[in-house]
Write an enzyme that holds these catalytic residues in place. Structure first.
Site, PDB file in Angstrom:
ATOM      1  N   LYS A 116       0.820  -1.213   0.000  1.00  0.00           N
ATOM      2  CA  LYS A 116       0.000   0.000   0.000  1.00  0.00           C
ATOM      3  C   LYS A 116       0.853   1.262   0.000  1.00  0.00           C
ATOM      4  O   LYS A 116       0.451   2.291  -0.526  1.00  0.00           O
ATOM      5  CB  LYS A 116      -0.960  -0.010   1.202  1.00  0.00           C
ATOM      6  N   GLU A 200      -1.913   6.788   8.221  1.00  0.00           N
ATOM      7  CA  GLU A 200      -2.313   7.868   7.321  1.00  0.00           C
ATOM      8  C   GLU A 200      -3.323   8.775   8.016  1.00  0.00           C
ATOM      9  O   GLU A 200      -3.904   8.432   9.035  1.00  0.00           O
ATOM     10  CB  GLU A 200      -2.864   7.323   5.999  1.00  0.00           C
ATOM     11  N   HIS A 235     -14.813  -0.532  10.786  1.00  0.00           N
ATOM     12  CA  HIS A 235     -14.140  -0.472   9.487  1.00  0.00           C
ATOM     13  C   HIS A 235     -14.404  -1.689   8.620  1.00  0.00           C
ATOM     14  O   HIS A 235     -13.679  -1.967   7.671  1.00  0.00           O
ATOM     15  CB  HIS A 235     -12.636  -0.261   9.647  1.00  0.00           C
ATOM     16  N   ARG A 292      -8.400  -8.384  -5.808  1.00  0.00           N
ATOM     17  CA  ARG A 292      -9.085  -9.668  -5.677  1.00  0.00           C
ATOM     18  C   ARG A 292     -10.544  -9.464  -6.041  1.00  0.00           C
ATOM     19  O   ARG A 292     -10.990  -8.352  -6.277  1.00  0.00           O
ATOM     20  CB  ARG A 292      -9.010 -10.135  -4.227  1.00  0.00           C
TER      21      ARG A 292
END
Lengths: 502, 180
Positions: A116, A200, A235, A292
């Protein structure tokens, strides 16, 4: 075309892929852990191979065992489903080395988008909008502390190898950073076998909008429009839909083009999803590529009419994509609800055990992707997803009522599930208006207690229990025959006081 | 009732707990259907078993489909879009440790909230713990759940280690009331 595919997964997604194989005249081989011998995907596959003990690290994450299983059954390709090894570049590389076709992106693209941090750098260079965050994975806690300070709290901890909410945490207070990182690393390690995490900036009031993309091995890339997945708990997406109420045609076209560009920059092939966060001013930021098949892929299938699993198989077998961007259209509205084995009345604790009875809803516009059945045991070792309920209707309003009705007609007894909770989520006025953010659940469902039960309903439940007690030896097939002579509580006194009027 | 069985007027009384409320009802089997009685309330009920798990009830003009499954002494029931747990009082009493009537003993014997794997035991014998302090982390279905102390206490004994697989009955940690 392939003659046989090995499905390196379990549960509803393994069942979904086995069915797609069947429709294409391809034999499907299942793999299973010792805890899954009686699972649905094992029952319906053409062949099944045990790949190890119950814990996922010893079975569904065990590359050697899976490659051996593929060799044993003579499969030419492996479909990894979602989770487990689906985004594991080492596994894709291993397949390439073993001359097995990995149904997903090639290992280089997987490596790039799966990393990522590196993919963010690539996107930044290509002019794709991104959220401020760490440029590199760090080892030392001090580095994370400095980076968190630079980015500015609140920050989000994310698993480098992951998705699906595993390992993710929001940190508002610097004092919580260290314990949060420890827990995030453990969860990442357990879920993906890789403990790297990064930080982040956490954007408040966001909507989660992602774009489905398909790319063949010849550089032809199309997008299949968006899915809105703002309804999340911890989440984890729980309700998804397409189209999103947040987009107008211009924004949709712009985001779709950006998604296509992300995949082209990554040299991506096969099916993938580009996730964006959309803020209240309609600025969108690239989040990550899910390399995916997604859990929520059915909503895209229902609005575009494209079978994504079949396209994955076609593309992996070296066929060209039959679609151009212009002939992919969005038609009507689709909503998906994820049915989890969790107890919404008890802080969503996982609920393992036996499903005593299951009745799925059916009717026009209802699809049920399911990995369980009446009588099956839910093991403690894996993700608690049981099934997905997906509806389609000509517009959102009708799709919402169809979903509420379908959830009402969905019965699972014996374990706790999220069905009742989801029914109230979809029926919530804010959801009906389409005014949703990723904070929807914590804002409106923090203290959800379920609906009040009426005395009339309770009385009916009591009558049912009493009738069942009186008929516990009832066997429908013998109702008119020898059954009459079997002992029943109506005859044998047992613990019950009969003729209570004495 | 003798050899009357289903025929004649057989009345059975039942005691059940529904949502932790004790209810006494009776069903009387008639030639056609049943008579339901609870206190002053009485009503004829037409009950048909469609399958061992599905009942069709017609009562006071209402037509209801009821789904039911039995797990030893507990009935799981779904009707009117809601789920009900109906149990025999005896089963409830044995089970009450997990119910609302928590005793001090329950608070001191820390169990896993669900079957799972112990990821980390965060305390040792002799430690003083505060209310809501994390005692252990148990993982099930890939989600970590922190087990927090229900009160200020001292750790009397630890019966679990990192990596153990545990069910929800096993006592992981024993606490004792702090001296102060």
């Amino acid at each position: 075309m392939f003659k046989k595919i090995l499905i390196a997964n379990r549960g509803e997604i393994a069942v979904r892929i086995i069915k797609a194989c069947r429709e294409n005249g391809i034999k499907a081989a299942a793999v299973y852990s010792e805890a899954d011998r009686k699972s649905l995907h094992v029952q319906i596959a053409d062949e099944a191979v045990c790949i190890g003990p119950a814990p996922a690290v010893d079975s569904y994450l065990n590359m050697d065992a899976i490659v051996q299983a593929a060799r044993k059954v003579g499969a030419e390709a492996i479909h990894p489903g979602y989770g487990f090894l689906s985004e594991n570049a080492a596994f894709a590389r291993r397949c390439e080395k073993e001359r097995l076709i990995f149904i997903g992106p090639h290992s280089k693209a997987l490596e790039l988008v799966g990393d990522k941090v590196r993919s963010r750098l690539t996107m930044e260079k290509a002019g794709i909008p991104i959220i401020p965050g760490m440029k590199n994975i760090a080892e030392k806690m001090e580095v994370y502390e400095q980076e968190a300070k630079r980015i500015g709290y609140p920050v989000m901890i994310k698993a480098s190898a992951g998705g699906g909410g595993k390992g993710m945490r929001v940190i508002k207070d610097p004092a919580d950073l260290r314990p949060g990182l420890e827990a995030g690393r453990r969860e990442a390690k357990a879920a993906f076998g890789d403990e790297s995490v990064y930080l982040e900036k956490y954007i408040e009031e966001p909507r989660h909008v992602e774009f489905q993309v398909l790319a063949d091995n010849f550089g032809h890339t199309v997008h299949l429009y968006e899915r809105e997945c703002s309804i999340q708990r911890r989440h984890q997406k729980i309700v998804e839909e397409s189209p999103s109420t947040a987009l107008d045609p211009e924004l949709r076209a712009e985001m779709g083009e950006t998604a296509r560009k992300v995949m082209e920059v990554s040299g991506y092939n096969n099916a993938g999803t580009v996730e964006f966060l959309l803020d209240k001013n309609k600025n969108f930021y690239f989040l990550e590529v899910n390399a995916r098949l997604q859990v929520e892929h059915p909503v895209t299938e229902l609005v575009t009419g494209v079978d994504l699993v079949q396209q994955q198989i076609l593309v992996a077998s070296g066929k060209k994509l039959d679609y151009s961007q212009e002939n992919i259209k969005q038609n009507g509205h689709a909503i998906e609800c994820r049915i989890y084995a969790e107890d919404p009345l008890s802080n969503f604790l996982p609920s393992s055990g036996k499903i005593l009875f299951l009745k799925e809803p059916w009717g026009p516009g209802i699809r049920h992707d399911c990995g369980v059945y009446s009588g099956c045991e839910i093991p403690i070792f894996y993700d608690p997803i049981l099934a997905k309920l997906i509806v389609w209707a000509e517009n959102r309003e009708k799709a919402c009522s169809r979903m509420i009705q379908a959830l009402e007609d969905y019965v699972i007894l014996g374990i706790n599930t999220t069905i009742d909770f989801l029914k109230d989520v979809v029926a919530h006025p804010r959801f009906c208006e389409g005014k949703i953010t990723t904070h929807f659940i914590e804002s409106y469902f923090e203290d959800w207690q379920g609906r009040e039960k009426t005395d009339e309903s309770k009385r009916l439940a009591l009558i049912a229990a009493a009738a069942a007690e009186g008929n516990k030896t009832l066997r429908p097939e013998k109702e008119s025959g020898s059954f009459k002579n079997l002992p029943t509580p109506w005859r044998t006194l047992g613990k019950w006081r009969l003729g209570g009027k004495h | 009732m003798g050899n009357g069985g289903w025929e004649g007027s057989t009345e059975m009384e039942f005691e059940y707990l529904i949502d932790n409320e004790l209810r006494k009802i009776s069903l009387e089997k008639k030639e056609e259907g049943y008579i339901f009685t609870e206190g002053e309330y009485q009503s004829p009920v037409d009950i048909k078993f469609i399958s061992p798990n599905i009942l069709s009830l017609i009562v006071e003009g209402r037509n209801v489909r009821i789904f039911i499954a039995r797990d030893s002494d507990i009935f799981h029931i779904y009707l009117d879009g809601q789920r009900f747990v109906v149990r025999e009082p005896a089963a409830f009493e044995e089970d009450q440790a997990g119910g609302e009537g928590r005793s001090l003993e329950d608070d001191l014997n820390i169990k896993a909230p669900m079957p799972g794997k112990v990821i980390k035991v965060c305390v040792s014998q002799g430690d003083a713990v505060r209310k809501n302090q994390t005692l252990a982390i148990v993982e099930a279905m890939k989600m970590e759940n922190e087990i927090k102390s229900p009160l200020d206490a001292a750790v009397k004994a630890v019966h679990a280690a990192d990596g153990d697989l545990v069910d929800s009955e096993k006592i992981l940690i024993e606490l004792e009331k702090s001296e102060s």
